[in-house]
Design an enzyme around this catalytic site. Structure first.
Site, PDB file in Angstrom:
ATOM      1  N   CYS A   2      16.779 -17.038 -45.967  1.00 29.48           N
ATOM      2  CA  CYS A   2      18.073 -16.165 -45.940  1.00 29.48           C
ATOM      3  C   CYS A   2      18.162 -15.486 -47.103  1.00 29.48           C
ATOM      4  CB  CYS A   2      19.176 -17.323 -45.734  1.00 29.48           C
ATOM      5  SG  CYS A   2      18.803 -18.169 -44.265  1.00 29.48           S
ATOM      6  N   ARG A  27      12.471 -10.874 -47.174  1.00 30.25           N
ATOM      7  CA  ARG A  27      12.576 -12.342 -47.274  1.00 30.25           C
ATOM      8  C   ARG A  27      12.402 -12.819 -45.805  1.00 30.25           C
ATOM      9  NH1 ARG A  27      15.760 -13.930 -52.198  1.00 30.25           N
ATOM     10  NH2 ARG A  27      16.543 -15.758 -50.846  1.00 30.25           N
ATOM     11  N   TRP A  75      17.339 -16.652 -41.567  1.00 24.41           N
ATOM     12  CA  TRP A  75      16.013 -17.060 -41.125  1.00 24.41           C
ATOM     13  C   TRP A  75      16.339 -18.641 -40.499  1.00 24.41           C
ATOM     14  CZ3 TRP A  75      11.627 -20.010 -43.803  1.00 24.41           C
ATOM     15  CH2 TRP A  75      10.467 -19.585 -43.145  1.00 24.41           C
ATOM     16  N   ASN A 101      22.431 -20.494 -47.477  1.00 21.32           N
ATOM     17  CA  ASN A 101      21.001 -20.606 -47.485  1.00 21.32           C
ATOM     18  C   ASN A 101      20.635 -22.035 -47.763  1.00 21.32           C
ATOM     19  OD1 ASN A 101      18.413 -19.775 -47.865  1.00 21.32           O
ATOM     20  ND2 ASN A 101      18.810 -18.548 -49.669  1.00 21.32           N
ATOM     21  N   GLY A 102      19.636 -22.454 -46.939  1.00 18.51           N
ATOM     22  CA  GLY A 102      19.423 -23.956 -47.243  1.00 18.51           C
ATOM     23  C   GLY A 102      19.767 -24.727 -46.008  1.00 18.51           C
ATOM     24  N   GLU A 489      -8.952 -16.456 -51.577  1.00 17.81           N
ATOM     25  CA  GLU A 489      -7.568 -15.625 -51.510  1.00 17.81           C
ATOM     26  C   GLU A 489      -7.775 -14.343 -50.611  1.00 17.81           C
ATOM     27  OE1 GLU A 489      -4.778 -15.226 -52.634  1.00 17.81           O
ATOM     28  OE2 GLU A 489      -4.249 -13.129 -52.671  1.00 17.81           O
ATOM     29  N   LYS A 493      -5.329 -13.230 -47.773  1.00 14.19           N
ATOM     30  CA  LYS A 493      -5.013 -11.912 -47.737  1.00 14.19           C
ATOM     31  C   LYS A 493      -5.043 -11.340 -46.207  1.00 14.19           C
ATOM     32  CE  LYS A 493      -2.338 -11.476 -50.315  1.00 14.19           C
ATOM     33  NZ  LYS A 493      -2.392 -12.792 -50.935  1.00 14.19           N
ATOM     34  N   GLU A 496      -3.105 -13.527 -43.125  1.00 12.75           N
ATOM     35  CA  GLU A 496      -1.477 -13.384 -43.335  1.00 12.75           C
ATOM     36  C   GLU A 496      -0.890 -12.114 -43.073  1.00 12.75           C
ATOM     37  OE1 GLU A 496       0.477 -14.014 -47.152  1.00 12.75           O
ATOM     38  OE2 GLU A 496      -0.856 -13.053 -48.335  1.00 12.75           O
ATOM     39  N   HIS A 512     -23.879 -27.108 -44.834  1.00 16.87           N
ATOM     40  CA  HIS A 512     -23.369 -28.637 -44.513  1.00 16.87           C
ATOM     41  C   HIS A 512     -22.448 -28.121 -43.298  1.00 16.87           C
ATOM     42  CE1 HIS A 512     -25.202 -29.986 -47.808  1.00 16.87           C
ATOM     43  NE2 HIS A 512     -24.498 -29.242 -48.414  1.00 16.87           N
ATOM     44  N   LYS A 611       8.946 -14.250 -48.194  1.00 17.07           N
ATOM     45  CA  LYS A 611       8.359 -14.197 -49.696  1.00 17.07           C
ATOM     46  C   LYS A 611       8.501 -15.387 -50.527  1.00 17.07           C
ATOM     47  CE  LYS A 611       6.668 -11.774 -52.875  1.00 17.07           C
ATOM     48  NZ  LYS A 611       5.335 -11.586 -53.072  1.00 17.07           N
TER      49      LYS A 611
HETATM   50  C1  AGP Z   1       0.646 -15.057 -50.719  1.00 21.62           C
HETATM   51  O1  AGP Z   1       0.221 -13.881 -50.290  1.00 21.62           O
HETATM   52  C2  AGP Z   1       1.689 -15.676 -49.779  1.00 21.62           C
HETATM   53  N1  AGP Z   1       3.014 -14.757 -49.937  1.00 21.62           N
HETATM   54  C3  AGP Z   1       2.007 -17.225 -50.254  1.00 21.62           C
HETATM   55  O2  AGP Z   1       1.030 -17.758 -50.076  1.00 21.62           O
HETATM   56  C4  AGP Z   1       2.661 -17.275 -51.752  1.00 21.62           C
HETATM   57  O3  AGP Z   1       1.671 -16.922 -52.398  1.00 21.62           O
HETATM   58  C5  AGP Z   1       3.108 -18.609 -51.876  1.00 21.62           C
HETATM   59  O4  AGP Z   1       4.369 -18.902 -50.771  1.00 21.62           O
HETATM   60  C6  AGP Z   1       3.691 -19.012 -53.277  1.00 21.62           C
HETATM   61  O5  AGP Z   1       4.826 -18.210 -53.715  1.00 21.62           O
HETATM   62  P1  AGP Z   1       5.136 -18.078 -55.130  1.00 21.62           P
HETATM   63  O6  AGP Z   1       4.203 -17.551 -55.807  1.00 21.62           O
HETATM   64  O7  AGP Z   1       6.738 -17.339 -55.071  1.00 21.62           O
HETATM   65  O8  AGP Z   1       5.330 -19.707 -55.636  1.00 21.62           O
END
Ligand code: AGP
Length: 616
Positions: A2, A27, A75, A101-102, A489, A493, A496, A512, A611
């Site tokens: 949120c 967010r 959210w 929020n929470g 990574e 990318k 996601e 394997h 985010k």
């Molecule tokens: C990565 O592209 C994602 N958005 C996600 O994995 C992110 O890296 C993860 O949630 C950790 O976030 P932070 O670095 O703010 O802790």
């Protein structure tokens, strides 16, 4: 997760709040709302499901005005995304109007208690119990601040709340319980702001206070006072000045924040290095780490703890710190570390990596370190974030605001910070010769330019490759050694932001099992730098080709052999082996970006993602 924005001052609150909510869109949310109050205590509330444009339209059709207000992007956790579940929530008389929020973990018990006293709920949310707990105390004669304190003490779980009351038309109260995302107080001239994150209010002020766990603030136009939620004791917090340029948080000439942040990486790396490397002597200084040479010599192990992309940056850091500082490193997901009762020794260090500094699983790992009396450091991007505030030492990424949900420049600057940490610790432990220090300093000095050169070399070729591969249903990313985390990574990318299934794998493990997956419909991205396992990667590429697999290699310029073996090659410059991953990750970022754009997904706010993940 949120988003919250609040305002109190001489201006019309609604436009300020709505613009602030737009700056928090990254967010992730599914509904939104706003409440404003005029000087006579009249409160108007507007709530809508879907994108913020829907709320904007509603407010245009049914205007509201007032000098104080609160807004929220929701959210959903409890209750479907509907108008009546959207925040702000209030009692029928608007004695309490609140955004949250929470999660209130004990909300069912509280709801039953309140309903037994005749309270009628208008929503399915956990948030609404907070409204009625405060309202009940106001009716019992409690002053507002005390009613808030007593009510919030009943809550279990992490919560951030901002509220107002028609009986106090110049007062907002903000409070933070646990790690439910930040509560930022923005200090203006004759006006003040509250938000869940910096970008929402950065255009209005750079002077900010960050509430910590179990702290509250009473926010009025010309004064803010702070108190401890448990004791009621007042306190004076630190006021941070945020260095970010408000414009930096806008997209500029780029189509997406993610694209902008990928191309900001040369500047980000320059800023990360700024003031930390003496390029004439090779000396590294990390001003916020607070460790003496004696203490550095005693470090027995470093536990890097992080999530997602930050976890992969930690995997890269393991190779760097072990090679340069000769300190054993373990790397753990935050969500695993917090529940596995790690065998921490008093001379260990827990190093959290987190762009947002608010990721609940990573914060929990720092809490585990605190409970065991272990030194805790954090590599974070957001100034004043929770991870920064609870750690004994902080190394800021200094990457500037990262708005796109997919983390890019934060990954690269995290790795640079780990490289600086490795050099600093090696210096403190007296195991770095002057020649070595100078060699590393020279490699760092060239890095921003090499990152820029890489961007120029790979953008068009990844754009063209995306045109050929964007319909693929699966991808495999392969790497060895320090490039294995880049395979992970690169796969993250892609999956996601394009929603294509992609898996990163250590290349040596193909025989394997995963090699059974290879056929003409399973494109493979292979990281093949000219390093000590190059020959192994070449044979890996041959094995994939022998099974009709398609190989896109990411390789160093001038490598004729890989050009003969792979179907396509994305060339990158060569640098110090331990810094090469920073160049190799760039084509992975852009390949994923161009594929996602072709597939028409929401690149900056991919479905189901936020985010910063501040709930478990
Ligand atoms: C990565 O592209 C994602 N958005 C996600 O994995 C992110 O890296 C993860 O949630 C950790 O976030 P932070 O670095 O703010 O802790």
């Amino acid at each position: 997760m949120c988003g919250i924005v609040g305002y109190v001052g001489p201006k019309d609150a609604a436009p300020i709040i709505l613009e602030g909510l737009h700056r928090l869109e990254y967010r992730g949310y599914d509904s939104a709302g706003i409440a404003v109050m005029n000087r006579n205590g009249r409160v108007d509330i507007r709530r809508e499901v879907g994108k913020l444009q829907n709320l904007d339209k509603l407010v245009t059709q049914a205007p509201i005005s007032g000098h104080i207000g609160i807004g929220h992007t929701r959210w959903a956790t409890h209750g479907k995304p509907t108008r009546y579940n959207a925040h702000p929530h209030s009692d029928p008389e608007k004695d309490v109007v609140l955004v949250h929020n929470g999660i209130v973990e004990n909300f069912l018990t509280l709801r039953e208690e309140l309903e037994a006293e005749g309270v009628r709920f208008a929503s399915e949310t956990d948030t609404e119990v907070i409204v009625h707990l405060i309202d009940r105390l106001l009716h019992a004669g409690y002053p507002l601040e005390k009613a808030v304190r007593e009510a919030l003490r009943r809550l279990e779980g992490a919560s951030a709340v901002v509220l107002m009351s028609r009986h106090h038309p110049d007062t907002l109260i903000a409070a933070r319980l646990g790690n439910a995302g930040g509560v930022v107080i923005g200090l203006g001239e004759g006006e003040n702001y509250v938000a869940s994150d910096i970008p929402a209010i950065l255009p209005y002020t750079r002077r900010m206070v960050f509430l910590e766990n179990r702290q509250a603030a009473v926010v009025r136009p010309t004064e803010v006072h702070y108190f401890n939620l448990d004791t009621g004791e007042p306190f004076t917090p630190e006021v941070h000045t945020i260095p970010w340029d408000p414009l930096a948080a806008a997209k500029g000439e780029y189509k997406h924040f993610m694209q902008k942040e990928i191309f900001e990486q040369p500047q980000a790396v320059t800023d990360t290095l700024r003031g930390r490397v003496n390029f004439a002597t090779g000396e590294v200084t990390l001003e916020n780490l607070h460790i003496t040479p004696e203490e550095a010599k005693q470090i027995s192990r470093i536990y890097i703890v992080a999530c997602g992309t930050s976890y992969y940056a930690g995997l890269v850091g393991k190779y760097i710190i072990e090679r340069i500082a000769r300190i054993p490193v373990e790397v753990d997901y935050g969500s695993e570390f917090r529940y596995r009762d790690p065998l921490l020794q008093p001379t260990d260090v827990v190093l959290a990596i987190s762009q947002s500094g608010e990721t609940v699983d990573t914060l929990a790992a720092l809490e585990e370190a605190r409970n065991k009396g272990i030194r805790k450091w954090a590599i974070v991007n957001v100034v004043g974030s929770q991870a920064a505030r609870v750690s004994d030492g902080v190394i800021y990424m200094q990457a500037g605001p990262e708005i796109g949900v997919a983390s890019t420049k934060a990954f690269v600057t995290s790795v640079v910070d780990e490289y600086l940490l490795a050099l600093y610790l090696a210096q403190q432990r007296g195991i770095l010769t002057r020649e070595e220090a100078l060699r590393h300093a020279r490699a760092l000095a060239q890095l921003p330019k090499l990152v820029g050169d890489t961007l120029a070399m790979v953008d068009e070729v990844t754009h063209d490759l995306a045109a050929r591969y964007y319909r693929a249903r699966n991808f495999l990313y392969l790497g060895r050694g320090i490039h294995y985390p880049i395979a992970l990574e690169g796969a993250l990318k892609l999956k996601e932001i394009s929603y294509i299934h992609a898996e990163g794998y250590p290349a040596g493990e193909m025989k394997h099992g995963p090699i059974a997956l290879i056929d003409e419909d399973m494109p493979v991205v292979a990281l093949v730098p000219r390093d000590h396992v190059y020959d192994k990667m070449i044979s890996q590429v041959e094995q994939v080709k022998a099974r009709d697999g398609k190989v896109i290699a990411i390789a160093n310029q001038g490598d004729d052999l890989i050009a003969q073996k792979a179907d396509d090659v994305i060339w990158v410059p060569q640098t110090e082996e331990l810094l090469q991953p920073i160049l190799s990750v760039i084509p992975c970022q852009l390949f994923a970006y161009h594929i996602a754009v072709r597939r028409g997904t929401d690149v900056d706010q991919p479905r189901n993602l936020a985010k910063s993940v501040t709930v478990e």
